[in-house]
Motif scaffolding. Structure first.
Motif, short mmCIF file in Angstrom:
data_model
loop_
_atom_site.label_atom_id
_atom_site.label_comp_id
_atom_site.label_asym_id
_atom_site.label_seq_id
_atom_site.Cartn_x
_atom_site.Cartn_y
_atom_site.Cartn_z
N SER A 99 39.22 37.18 42.89
CA SER A 99 40.63 37.35 43.21
C SER A 99 41.35 37.92 42.00
O SER A 99 41.07 37.55 40.87
N TYR A 100 42.23 38.85 42.26
CA TYR A 100 42.98 39.51 41.21
C TYR A 100 44.43 39.12 41.36
O TYR A 100 44.87 38.76 42.44
N SER B 269 47.96 39.86 42.16
CA SER B 269 48.52 40.93 42.97
C SER B 269 49.97 41.15 42.56
O SER B 269 50.60 40.27 41.97
N GLU C 91 52.63 41.24 44.24
CA GLU C 91 53.65 40.34 44.81
C GLU C 91 53.69 38.99 44.09
O GLU C 91 54.67 38.25 44.22
N LEU D 20 45.89 44.61 36.73
CA LEU D 20 46.24 45.00 38.11
C LEU D 20 45.28 46.07 38.60
O LEU D 20 44.89 46.95 37.84
N GLY E 113 44.79 49.01 41.54
CA GLY E 113 45.53 49.68 42.60
C GLY E 113 45.46 51.19 42.52
O GLY E 113 44.49 51.76 42.01
N ASP F 274 49.42 48.22 45.06
CA ASP F 274 48.12 47.55 45.24
C ASP F 274 47.97 46.98 46.65
O ASP F 274 47.07 46.18 46.91
N SER G 69 50.02 44.94 48.05
CA SER G 69 50.98 43.84 48.20
C SER G 69 52.38 44.28 47.77
O SER G 69 53.36 43.66 48.14
#
Ligand code: 4AD
Ligand code: MG
Length: 450
Positions: A7-8, A10, A12, A24, A26, A44, A46
């Motif tokens: 998981s990165y 995001s 948001e 990040l 994207g 990205d 989000s």
């Protein structure tokens, strides 16, 4: 939620990481350079954040890589999150490192104006732009709201088949296909008939899937493939059905208002119009609607045998088209349910009103702001012989409906349901001009690619 998967951070979530260094992943949405500064708008999925690179602060090769970046190149950008009041998301990123995954050459959709045809041909890329992105996020919210609403109210999801042996909503809009040695099969127009069967097994059910209409109409609200959610409830009469439809629509709209304020703002949607969508909605019978049209001088254009057109009063017994629906809705700022339509213009399975045999216990919900019909539903004919007579009257093949007639032989009960068109609803809530914008890959008479 913790997960075993990568998981990165995001975009948001960035407001939760102010002062921290994050990585990040994207695509470059836009890039501008000004003296020693490079501004990279990174998206990205989000959201979008502005990444600011100050050349004196980074090694030369990093600044060079920033120079190479083009629109839609894929990158990993590392930097420190800084609160920035003026930024749309409230934060910016001070870049410390850039790693290029792929440089995109000559991305076809540029910030300049493109014609709709061009954009539709590039729908697979057009989905990345801000407006389409916002619409798709609202669409996902509407689907979630629908599922949450039904799952939370004692309904069980029961999928209806897509290949069917018979028509549900009239024979003129069926897509036909060969089905091995069994002859013709048709793509379903509605999951309703099967939902009636599952409702007799489970009580309250909903079916939610793609439905198909070989509609010849080239309008801003017709697709040949669209998604429909169809609840079906044993023991519900028409009133219960209308109450449920109101509850559902109020729930969806309020959920989107809460969940997607940023998307609605990006779309320039007037949210005060949506905030007004509170129960009770308006209701009127078809007969009252006809009276209103005639009292308000809303005329119907009628072709004469010689080709000329005259304007007449709206005749009781005809179905409403978009012009009548739009005229009726000019009086309202929230949805209106029209009920008890002439039985002759409605589907074979609808129950007649015991108080007036000319009308069916049918209802349509019309949305305000010119959005038109978003729901169609009814109480179902639960009497075996009456249903059989309707089938014969419509010239439908009795054998294909034997199983459906069975439901009226073995413990028949009053029951009702409706279908809400997902795309019609998303079009209304987002304020999109055309229905082709509210489904990732629209299917229309004149378009099947991409
Ligand atoms: O009014 P319809 O035809 O009703 C039915 O199919 C019933 N069997 C539903 C039920 O009682 N279970 O379609 C329901 C809704 C419409 O109100 C509209 O929102 C949407 O489906 N719809 C379409 N949406 C996009 N493109 C089309 N061609 C559509 N046709 C109907
Ligand atoms: Mg309808």
């Amino acid at each position: 939620m913790t997960s075993r998967y990568k998981s990165y951070v995001s975009i948001e979530q960035l407001t939760e990481h102010v002062g921290q260094t994050v990585e990040l992943r994207g695509w470059v949405y836009d890039k501008t350079a000004k003296g020693k500064l490079v501004f990279i708008k990174l998206r990205d999925g989000s959201g979008i954040v502005q990444c600011v690179l100050f050349k004196p602060n980074v090694a030369e090769d990093i600044a060079e890589r920033a120079g190479e970046l083009t629109q839609e190149s894929s990158v990993i950008i590392t930097g420190t999150v800084r609160a920035e009041q003026r930024a749309p998301g409230g934060v910016e990123l001070d870049v410390t490192d850039i790693s290029i995954i792929q440089i995109a050459k000559d991305y076809p959709i540029t910030p300049k104006e493109h014609g709709v045809e061009f954009l539709m041909e590039h729908r697979h890329l057009w989905l990345r732009s801000t407006r389409q992105h916002a619409i798709m996020r609202v669409r996902a919210s509407v689907v979630k709201a629908i599922r949450d609403f039904f799952d939370g109210n004692g309904f069980k999801l029961q999928d209806s088949p897509i290949f069917t042996p018979n028509a549900c909503e009239g024979t003129s809009t069926l897509f036909e296909t060969d089905y091995f040695d069994l002859g013709k099969a048709y793509l379903t127009q509605s999951g309703q008939l099967y939902a009636e069967a599952t409702a007799m097994a489970l009580g309250k059910v909903y079916t939610f899937g793609p439905t198909f209409r070989a509609e010849k109409s080239k309008t801003r609200r017709h697709l040949t493939e669209f998604w429909m959610v169809e609840p079906e409830m044993a023991w519900f009469d028409l009133n219960d059905d209308m109450d449920l439809a109101e509850d559902l629509v109020e729930y969806i709209v309020q959920y989107v208002l809460q969940t997607n304020p940023r998307e609605l703002a990006a779309l320039g949607r007037d949210v005060s119009k949506l905030e007004a969508v509170r129960r009770p909605f308006h209701r009127m019978s078809y007969s009252e609607a006809v009276e209103w049209l005639n009292a308000n001088n809303v005329k119907l254009n009628r072709k004469q045998p010689d080709g000329s057109e005259i304007q007449i009063d709206f005749p009781w017994g005809e179905d409403f088209g978009a012009p009548q629906e739009e005229a009726l809705m000019t009086q309202f700022d929230k949805p209106c349910i029209i009920h008890r339509y002439p039985a002759e213009v409605k589907a074979f399975y609808m129950k007649r009103d015991p108080n007036d045999q000319r009308v069916a216990l049918a209802m349509d919900m019309l949305a305000p702001e010119g959005a038109g019909e978003i729901i169609g539903g009814s109480q179902r004919e639960d009497d075996h012989d009456a249903l059989l007579a309707r089938l014969q009257h419509e010239g439908l093949p009795e054998e294909a409906f034997q199983w459906y007639l069975d439901l009226r032989k073995f413990g028949s009960v009053p029951h009702s349901g409706f279908g809400l068109g997902l795309e019609r609803t998303v079009k209304w809530i987002t304020g999109a001009e055309h229905i082709r914008e509210v489904i990732p890959f629209p299917r229309m008479i004149y378009r099947i690619v991409p």
